[in-house]
Design a protein around this motif. Structure first.
Motif, PDB file in Angstrom:
ATOM      1  N   UNK A   5       1.433  66.331  45.286  1.00  6.93           N
ATOM      2  CA  UNK A   5       0.388  66.837  44.570  1.00  6.93           C
ATOM      3  C   UNK A   5       1.369  67.190  43.047  1.00  6.93           C
ATOM      4  N   UNK A   6       2.338  67.541  43.231  1.00  7.13           N
ATOM      5  CA  UNK A   6       3.407  67.963  42.250  1.00  7.13           C
ATOM      6  C   UNK A   6       3.746  66.791  41.430  1.00  7.13           C
ATOM      7  N   UNK A   7       4.452  67.012  40.153  1.00  6.73           N
ATOM      8  CA  UNK A   7       5.285  65.832  39.418  1.00  6.73           C
ATOM      9  C   UNK A   7       6.822  66.140  39.708  1.00  6.73           C
ATOM     10  N   UNK A   8       7.368  64.903  39.241  1.00  2.00           N
ATOM     11  CA  UNK A   8       8.825  64.870  39.439  1.00  2.00           C
ATOM     12  C   UNK A   8       9.264  66.079  38.423  1.00  2.00           C
ATOM     13  N   UNK A   9       8.751  66.317  37.483  1.00  2.43           N
ATOM     14  CA  UNK A   9       9.218  67.428  36.614  1.00  2.43           C
ATOM     15  C   UNK A   9       9.231  68.677  37.447  1.00  2.43           C
ATOM     16  N   UNK A  10       8.027  68.940  37.849  1.00  2.00           N
ATOM     17  CA  UNK A  10       8.110  70.532  38.875  1.00  2.00           C
ATOM     18  C   UNK A  10       9.033  70.292  39.746  1.00  2.00           C
ATOM     19  N   UNK A  11       9.181  69.171  40.639  1.00  2.00           N
ATOM     20  CA  UNK A  11      10.041  69.196  41.793  1.00  2.00           C
ATOM     21  C   UNK A  11      11.486  69.335  41.402  1.00  2.00           C
ATOM     22  N   UNK A  12      11.749  68.985  40.214  1.00  2.00           N
ATOM     23  CA  UNK A  12      13.380  69.018  40.058  1.00  2.00           C
ATOM     24  C   UNK A  12      13.636  70.406  39.344  1.00  2.00           C
ATOM     25  N   UNK A  13      12.855  71.169  38.998  1.00  2.00           N
ATOM     26  CA  UNK A  13      12.954  72.620  38.343  1.00  2.00           C
ATOM     27  C   UNK A  13      12.404  72.650  36.850  1.00  2.00           C
ATOM     28  N   UNK A  14      11.682  71.747  36.406  1.00  2.00           N
ATOM     29  CA  UNK A  14      11.037  71.914  35.231  1.00  2.00           C
ATOM     30  C   UNK A  14      12.005  71.925  33.988  1.00  2.00           C
ATOM     31  N   UNK A  15      11.395  72.577  33.099  1.00  2.00           N
ATOM     32  CA  UNK A  15      11.901  72.590  31.539  1.00  2.00           C
ATOM     33  C   UNK A  15      13.589  72.988  31.636  1.00  2.00           C
ATOM     34  N   UNK A  16      13.754  73.845  32.691  1.00  2.00           N
ATOM     35  CA  UNK A  16      15.119  74.583  32.617  1.00  2.00           C
ATOM     36  C   UNK A  16      16.270  73.454  33.196  1.00  2.00           C
ATOM     37  N   UNK A  17      15.694  72.582  34.020  1.00  2.00           N
ATOM     38  CA  UNK A  17      16.729  71.719  34.712  1.00  2.00           C
ATOM     39  C   UNK A  17      16.952  70.439  33.929  1.00  2.00           C
ATOM     40  N   UNK A  18      15.500  70.162  32.994  1.00  4.82           N
ATOM     41  CA  UNK A  18      15.696  68.973  32.179  1.00  4.82           C
ATOM     42  C   UNK A  18      16.617  69.481  31.063  1.00  4.82           C
ATOM     43  N   UNK A  19      16.786  70.741  30.502  1.00 10.06           N
ATOM     44  CA  UNK A  19      17.479  71.122  29.464  1.00 10.06           C
ATOM     45  C   UNK A  19      18.776  71.186  29.871  1.00 10.06           C
ATOM     46  N   UNK A  20      19.242  71.455  31.153  1.00 12.59           N
ATOM     47  CA  UNK A  20      20.598  71.688  31.474  1.00 12.59           C
ATOM     48  C   UNK A  20      21.128  69.865  31.685  1.00 12.59           C
ATOM     49  N   UNK A  21      20.358  69.156  32.198  1.00 13.63           N
ATOM     50  CA  UNK A  21      20.693  67.717  32.530  1.00 13.63           C
ATOM     51  C   UNK A  21      20.992  66.919  31.086  1.00 13.63           C
ATOM     52  N   UNK A  22      19.950  67.167  30.280  1.00 16.28           N
ATOM     53  CA  UNK A  22      20.084  66.417  28.922  1.00 16.28           C
ATOM     54  C   UNK A  22      21.629  66.972  28.372  1.00 16.28           C
ATOM     55  N   UNK A  23      21.647  68.243  28.265  1.00 16.58           N
ATOM     56  CA  UNK A  23      22.976  68.649  27.577  1.00 16.58           C
ATOM     57  C   UNK A  23      24.010  67.983  28.373  1.00 16.58           C
ATOM     58  N   UNK A  24      24.310  68.239  29.503  1.00 21.99           N
ATOM     59  CA  UNK A  24      25.415  67.472  30.069  1.00 21.99           C
ATOM     60  C   UNK A  24      25.474  66.067  30.205  1.00 21.99           C
ATOM     61  N   UNK A  25      24.345  65.377  30.201  1.00 15.99           N
ATOM     62  CA  UNK A  25      23.960  63.754  29.778  1.00 15.99           C
ATOM     63  C   UNK A  25      24.751  63.309  28.569  1.00 15.99           C
TER      64      UNK A  25
END
Ligand code: HEM
Length: 127
Positions: A5-25
């Motif tokens: 029922x949830x999205x990948x976005x939610x499962x990996x920790x949402x905006x906070x995780x995406x922000x950290x991943x993109x910066x490191x990436x």
């Protein structure tokens, strides 16, 4: 199988995780001598911001991507399948470093791989 029922976005920790991943990436991308030259005239702040939106939207998050079409932005830059593969490999390394589980990592990488033709210029921009 995780909660369907949830999205990948939610499962990996949402905006906070995406922000950290993109910066490191992008640190990894800019540390790659084969990729760095592509970004020499690019505002990295703007790019990171657009990429956070893009990834969030692509992973089912409640965010609208406000940037340009991928084919428009990447076309004519000489980005080959080889560059694309290196780029995706850095993403893979970043996701693993952030301890995203293998199932989500596979899902994310296969979604990103669907954009290969737009990025490497095999499809001309519509406009
Ligand atoms: C699926 C993989 C990729 C995605 C999802 C992606 C996504 C994006 C996004 C969202 C932007 C910002 C668009 C805007 O400013 O409106 C962007 C810009 C850019 N991308 Fe990518 N990208 C990918 C692969 C690549 C690769 C492989 C390269 C080069 C090796 C690359 C080089 C660039 C450059 C140089 C810009 C900045 C253009 C400028 O200065 O305005 N991208 N990308």
């Amino acid at each position: 199988m995780s909660n369907t029922q949830s999205t990948v976005f939610e499962r990996i920790g949402g905006e906070q995780t995406i922000a950290e991943v993109v910066d490191d990436f992008y640190e990894r991308v800019l540390a790659d001598p084969e990729l760095k030259p592509f970004f020499k005239n690019t505002s990295m702040d703007k790019l990171r911001c657009m990429q956070k939106e893009f990834f969030s939207a692509a992973l089912g998050g409640p965010i609208t991507y406000s940037g340009k079409s991928l084919s428009h932005v990447h076309h004519g830059r000489g980005i080959t399948k080889h560059h694309f593969a290196r780029f995706v490999n850095h993403l893979l390394g970043t996701l693993q470093y952030h301890k995203i589980n293998d199932q989500e990592v596979n899902d994310i990488i296969s979604r990103i791989n669907t954009y290969a033709d737009e990025i490497t210029g095999d499809i001309s921009p519509a406009d």
